[in-house]
Scaffold this active site. Structure first.
Site, PDB file in Angstrom:
ATOM      1  N   ASP A  13       1.227  -1.135  -0.009  1.00 48.40           N
ATOM      2  CA  ASP A  13      -0.107  -0.027  -0.061  1.00 48.40           C
ATOM      3  C   ASP A  13       0.947   1.159   0.019  1.00 48.40           C
ATOM      4  O   ASP A  13       1.911   1.137   0.410  1.00 48.40           O
ATOM      5  CB  ASP A  13      -1.233   0.520   1.064  1.00 48.40           C
ATOM      6  CG  ASP A  13      -0.242  -0.097   2.568  1.00 48.40           C
ATOM      7  OD1 ASP A  13      -0.136   1.148   3.406  1.00 48.40           O
ATOM      8  OD2 ASP A  13      -0.234  -1.021   3.172  1.00 48.40           O
ATOM      9  N   GLU A 101      -8.275   4.629  12.326  1.00 49.66           N
ATOM     10  CA  GLU A 101      -7.356   4.841  13.714  1.00 49.66           C
ATOM     11  C   GLU A 101      -6.519   5.848  13.838  1.00 49.66           C
ATOM     12  O   GLU A 101      -7.563   7.191  12.829  1.00 49.66           O
ATOM     13  CB  GLU A 101      -5.795   4.063  12.531  1.00 49.66           C
ATOM     14  CG  GLU A 101      -5.650   5.227  11.386  1.00 49.66           C
ATOM     15  CD  GLU A 101      -4.506   4.621  10.705  1.00 49.66           C
ATOM     16  OE1 GLU A 101      -3.115   4.433  11.614  1.00 49.66           O
ATOM     17  OE2 GLU A 101      -4.315   4.410   9.485  1.00 49.66           O
TER      18      GLU A 101
END
Length: 261
Positions: A13, A101
């Site tokens: 990613d 997050e």
């Protein structure tokens, strides 16, 4: 949570933090797909989105896109619209990803899970494309409840073969096991992920029409089957059989985007 295995597919990613990427060289290093950062909050567009999407696609990699959420500041519908609009015209094989997050924890568990559910459902509505969640192992255990259990999990936990368990998901679909990986074609560190082979095959190798049919089980259809499982559950005294019937009923609920029981 299951451990990594030899059958897992190598996925990375990336965002603007990786700078200029030689995608053909990345693929030659065994990488088969990439999640690319698209947006953040309700105003930020990653400035490498277009070049990364074109480069990864030209190299023949499977592609997904992610959105870094700020539920502590913004409405989920606004963030969902920002992400969906930014990706108009960008093809994707992997589900669209909600990255939750950090300061999102300040929202609190039940309210945060409801925020995530709203974003996930709205992005599916706007794009006609499936969605999933990315988060850290400890974050998932502490802040995300069964409201989001039907959505596939991309979990981060570094330095371990098996990520920390949580009470919302039994298994992961993608496991980010390091943030300091080295891949040819990228200068500096990059996140490396293990993706389950069946998840990769489902989203990459099946025709889109078949993926959509497999992915979306209508709640009404699931609820026609569940009563038969419930009747069998009540009719047997075998603990193992009852446990399996209960599991199967919840699998139908998850597949049709309903809460487990």
């Amino acid at each position: 949570m299951q451990a990594k295995s030899a059958s897992n597919v190598k996925i990375i990613d990336v965002s603007h933090h990786q700078g200029s990427i030689n995608w053909a060289t990345v693929k030659s290093d065994g990488v088969q797909g990439a999640f690319i950062k698209a947006t953040e909050g309700m105003t930020i567009l990653d400035d490498k989105l277009e070049v990364n999407a074109k480069g990864a696609g030209k190299a023949g990699l499977a592609i997904g896109y992610y959105h870094y959420a700020h539920p502590e500041n913004n409405d989920p519908l606004v963030e969902a619209a920002w992400f969906a609009n930014a990706l108009e015209g960008f093809p994707a094989q992997f589900p669209h990803v909600l990255d939750v997050e950090g300061k999102a924890s300040t929202v609190g568990g039940d309210q945060l899970s409801e925020w995530c559910l709203t974003w996930l459902q709205e992005v599916e509505r706007l794009t006609g494309h499936p969605t999933m969640i990315y988060t850290g192992a400890s974050f998932a255990k502490t802040y995300l409840n069964k409201q989001v259990a039907p959505f596939p999990l991309w979990i981060a936990h570094y330095g371990v073969e098996t990520p920390m368990a949580n009470s919302t998901w039994e298994k992961w679909s993608v496991f980010q096991y390091t943030s300091s990986g080295n891949v040819k074609g990228i200068a500096g560190n990059v996140d490396i992920n293990a993706m389950e082979l069946d998840f990769f095959d489902k989203h990459v190798h099946l025709p889109k029409s078949m993926r959509d049919k497999e992915y979306m089980l209508k709640p009404a259809d699931a609820n026609k089957i569940i009563p038969f499982l419930s009747a069998a559950y009540k009719a047997t005294q075998d603990p193992e059989a009852r446990e399996e019937l209960h599991r199967l009923a919840n699998e139908l609920r998850k597949a049709s985007r309903q809460k487990e029981r």
